[in-house]
Write a protein that holds these residues in place. Structure first.
Motif, mmCIF file in Angstrom:
data_model
loop_
_atom_site.group_PDB
_atom_site.id
_atom_site.type_symbol
_atom_site.label_atom_id
_atom_site.label_comp_id
_atom_site.label_asym_id
_atom_site.label_seq_id
_atom_site.Cartn_x
_atom_site.Cartn_y
_atom_site.Cartn_z
ATOM 1 N N ASP A 171 0.805 -1.361 -0.083
ATOM 2 C CA ASP A 171 0.024 0.107 0.097
ATOM 3 C C ASP A 171 1.031 1.380 -0.210
ATOM 4 O O ASP A 171 0.428 2.254 0.254
ATOM 5 N N THR A 172 2.033 1.109 -0.218
ATOM 6 C CA THR A 172 2.972 2.116 -0.470
ATOM 7 C C THR A 172 4.021 2.327 -1.660
ATOM 8 O O THR A 172 4.263 1.212 -2.138
ATOM 9 N N LYS B 245 1.691 6.267 0.852
ATOM 10 C CA LYS B 245 2.855 6.878 1.608
ATOM 11 C C LYS B 245 3.810 6.251 0.780
ATOM 12 O O LYS B 245 3.744 5.580 -0.003
ATOM 13 N N ILE B 246 5.189 6.810 1.167
ATOM 14 C CA ILE B 246 6.239 6.393 0.430
ATOM 15 C C ILE B 246 7.173 5.581 1.159
ATOM 16 O O ILE B 246 7.390 6.187 2.484
ATOM 17 N N TRP C 254 14.213 -5.322 -3.131
ATOM 18 C CA TRP C 254 13.622 -4.689 -1.864
ATOM 19 C C TRP C 254 12.339 -4.360 -2.371
ATOM 20 O O TRP C 254 11.359 -4.289 -1.590
ATOM 21 N N GLY C 255 12.071 -4.172 -3.752
ATOM 22 C CA GLY C 255 10.796 -3.801 -4.223
ATOM 23 C C GLY C 255 10.663 -2.536 -5.027
ATOM 24 O O GLY C 255 9.400 -1.843 -5.136
ATOM 25 N N MET C 256 11.719 -1.930 -5.240
ATOM 26 C CA MET C 256 11.731 -0.341 -5.828
ATOM 27 C C MET C 256 11.020 -0.372 -7.043
ATOM 28 O O MET C 256 10.984 -1.319 -7.744
ATOM 29 N N GLN C 257 10.128 0.577 -7.086
ATOM 30 C CA GLN C 257 9.363 1.066 -8.153
ATOM 31 C C GLN C 257 10.033 2.369 -8.916
ATOM 32 O O GLN C 257 9.478 2.280 -9.937
ATOM 33 N N MET C 258 10.602 3.002 -8.323
ATOM 34 C CA MET C 258 11.175 4.104 -8.950
ATOM 35 C C MET C 258 12.554 4.467 -8.427
ATOM 36 O O MET C 258 12.768 4.180 -7.191
ATOM 37 N N THR D 175 -0.876 4.128 -8.966
ATOM 38 C CA THR D 175 -1.139 3.524 -7.803
ATOM 39 C C THR D 175 0.087 2.569 -7.511
ATOM 40 O O THR D 175 0.674 1.930 -8.436
ATOM 41 N N PRO D 176 0.419 2.044 -6.153
ATOM 42 C CA PRO D 176 1.406 1.361 -5.733
ATOM 43 C C PRO D 176 1.209 -0.044 -6.374
ATOM 44 O O PRO D 176 2.088 -0.790 -6.592
ATOM 45 N N ASP D 177 -0.070 -0.515 -6.891
ATOM 46 C CA ASP D 177 -0.279 -1.936 -7.075
ATOM 47 C C ASP D 177 0.105 -2.154 -8.534
ATOM 48 O O ASP D 177 -0.020 -3.213 -9.248
#
Length: 387
Positions: free
Chosen positions: A34-35, A76-77, A101-105, A332-334
């Protein structure tokens, strides 16, 4: 019969394994939390640590403020920063660690060579990347990568224009690092623009990473050529040695540098009097009196017990620009890493930002920002905006 059952068993296990791998491949890079997860990479140890620490802190301050204010699109970030020691291999390793770790950006990397290596990886993954301070053209050569800072060519041409337009000098020597894309890239564009502006480059002396402690030869040639000014498109560590060695040799020209000069006054053991009158390009100075700068400086000092340099301001602006682009794109985070990247690539070209490091900043699809530089001068051991 037993052989047939065994063969069937092996086939079923293999099929299951293939199925699991296939599902994992589709699932990999998809958000489930959710982040939003933003990663950062730069040198927090080693010779360039002052840059990496500033970027790390600038990102952290922006993340804390945004989270306190409700996050991005109500989410949240999470933020994690990895040290690459200004080393390409370590930077790629840091990128892979952040991916796990799951970095998205990604906000980074901080310096040009590591960023150029990492952008190959982020491009393959189609992960959005915004570097605060990597200036080499190659550092954002793919469509997933943008930058907040000026590119090397822009710094070179802007430096020549400023020196010529303000009639600071006509005879200019250059001392640059031929083994560093940052330095050599700025020098090449400076030389082109200097010729167009009728500046006389009387000496252009190179050094390399293997010979960056003794500058006596370069200084002597600049002095013998009658240089009124020495242009230093290099980092502050080498510049500090040049200033000291030139003074010892009785050579006291004017000096002009680029954003890599930021941090020289904070260098441990450096005699600030050596830098008196030094000018350099920067998009930010902590001494500026506008409300936005002073609010940032106050918050930064309170959080980190230090005065922010340009690299911290660029990093802070990076996070707020991502927030603006993300909210415009309604990500969105998903969403998958690739979907987030595709959305941000488009929305980055549609936003306009009033930041610490410039007003009305826009980006083209090539990732380059449109912004105006500021020139600062060292006066009485502090930075002052040049008039």
């Amino acid at each position: 019969m037993r052989l047939w059952k065994k063969a069937l068993s092996v086939l079923l296990v293999s099929a299951t394994a293939i199925s699991m791998c296939a599902c994992g491949g589709v699932k990999k890079g998809s958000g489930s939390s959710d982040t939003f997860k933003i990663g950062g990479i730069g040198p927090t140890t080693g010779d360039a640590a002052i840059y990496g620490k500033a970027v790390k802190n600038g990102i952290q301050l922006a993340v804390d403020e945004i989270n306190k204010d409700g996050g991005i699109n109500g989410k949240k970030i999470e933020y994690k920063f990895e040290d690459d020691q200004n080393d390409t291999e370590k930077s790629v390793n840091a990128y892979n660690s952040l991916k796990d770790w799951g970095m998205q950006m990604l906000v980074g990397t901080v310096t040009s060579n590591p960023c150029t290596a990492v952008v190959e990886e982020s491009h393959n993954d189609n992960m959005f990347q915004l570097t605060p301070s990597a200036t080499a053209v190659e550092s954002i050569q793919y469509d997933n990568a943008f930058r907040m800072c000026f590119s090397d060519p822009n710094q070179g041409s802007a430096s020549a224009d400023y020196i010529a337009d303000h009639k600071i000098a006509t005879k200019v020597a250059v001392i640059y690092n031929s083994s560093d894309p940052y330095s050599s890239g700025i020098y090449q564009k400076f030389a082109e623009e200097a010729k167009a502006k009728k500046l006389d480059v009387v000496a252009a002396e190179a050094f390399t990473a293997d010979s960056k402690t003794d500058f006596s030869v370069q200084i002597q040639k600049a002095q013998n050529a009658g240089a009124e000014m020495v242009f230093l498109p290099i980092y502050y560590q080498e510049a500090s040695l040049i200033l000291a060695q030139a003074k010892k040799a009785g050579f006291t020209p004017k000096y002009f540098g680029c954003d890599g000069m930021d941090g020289i006054l904070a260098l441990k053991g450096f005699d600030k009097e050596l830098a008196e009158g030094l000018m350099f390009l920067t998009p930010f100075t902590a001494d500026a009196q506008d409300d936005k700068t002073q609010t940032f400086v106050k918050a930064y000092k309170a959080a980190f017990k230090d005065t922010p340099i340009q690299f911290a301001a660029d990093a802070y602006d990076c996070v707020y620009s991502i927030k603006a682009a993300a909210e415009k794109a309604k990500i969105t985070p998903d969403q998958s890493v690739s979907d987030i990247s595709d959305a941000l690539k488009k929305s980055m070209t549609e936003i306009k930002m009033d930041c610490l490091t410039g007003t009305n900043i826009t980006w083209k699809s090539d990732g380059e920002p449109s912004k105006e530089p500021t020139v600062v001068t060292v006066q009485n051991g502090a930075y002052s905006i040049a008039q």
